[in-house]
Scaffold this motif. Structure first.
Motif: not given
Length: 247
Positions: A47-55, A64-67, A239-245
């Motif tokens: 299932d595609p990840a829930t689209p982020a609102k324009p930001a 959220e990680a699933q494992g 992906m940026s929200a995951i990678i940047d930190p």
């Protein structure tokens, strides 16, 4: 691009077992029929990840990680050498399991991956590894052709994703793949030699089997980013929200 399921009475394991029984020499025939077998084992796209609102990427909600997985185990060599983009010493490692006939994988490849490559891979911040997880003979054929392209593996994968509507589920997948392959430098002979390479087919299936058995991959695309599991075709903001930190 929905395709009919193989049969409601068959579990995915039985479907995969049935597909695994198809030898390489039968791939050409499997790709040549009117669509029943080429469409038979419906890919189970995540299932595609829930689209982020324009930001801006920094404001996007972190998916959220699933494992989790052991990265040392994940990166151990498998039946085929990993196809990688980016530096070995990058702070972030992204491993994607994909199927060539998966519409969500194609969507990710077309809409997210180009910016991911420019922003993180080309700058040395992340390395990207693509692993084969085909669910049907057409996907197996696509990955085999990409492998036979050698140094042009990623360009071939890109073309097959972008041209997915022109060869997946069409009346004669073999001819459609042949025409695409000729543009990539294949001849009729090298095309057929690739798709009748039993060892290559076995190795592609081994990559898939290892992903399923060892890392619990059961849908595509599935991403492992520095040991965390994410399923679905994420946007560049996600992906940026995951990678940047991690940088």
């Amino acid at each position: 691009m929905n395709r009919p399921s193989f049969g409601k009475s068959l579990s995915r394991r039985n479907v995969l077992s049935s597909l695994a029984a198809i030898p390489a020499v039968a791939l050409l025939a499997a790709c040549s029929d009117s669509g029943e077998q080429a469409k038979a084992a419906d890919v189970k796209p995540a299932d595609p990840a829930t689209p982020a609102k324009p930001a801006t990427p920094a404001a996007a909600k972190v998916p959220e990680a699933q494992g989790t997985v052991d990265m040392a185990e994940l990166l151990k060599p498998g039946a085929l050498p990993d196809k990688q983009l980016g530096k070995d010493d990058a702070k972030v490692t992204i491993v994607e399991y994909a199927s060539m006939t998966c519409p969500h994988c194609a969507h990710f490849a077309e809409t997210t991956f180009p910016e991911l490559k420019t922003k993180y891979i080309d700058t040395g911040k992340a390395r990207y590894i693509l692993r084969e997880f085909p669910f049907d003979p057409s996907a197996e054929a696509g990955f085999m052709l990409a492998r036979c392209s050698k140094d042009n593996y990623f360009p071939m994968v890109d073309v097959l994703f972008r041209q997915q509507a022109n060869w997946v589920g069409v009346q004669n997948t073999k001819d459609a793949l042949l025409q695409i392959s000729k543009l990539a430098g294949f001849t009729q002979e090298s095309f057929e030699a690739c798709l009748t390479d039993q060892k290559l087919l076995d190795d592609v299936r081994s990559v898939q089997k290892r992903g399923a058995n060892e890392f619990k991959v059961d849908s595509t695309p599935t991403f492992f980013i520095n040991g965390k599991t994410y399923k679905g075709a994420m946007s560049i903001e996600e992906m940026s929200a995951i990678i940047d930190p991690l940088l």
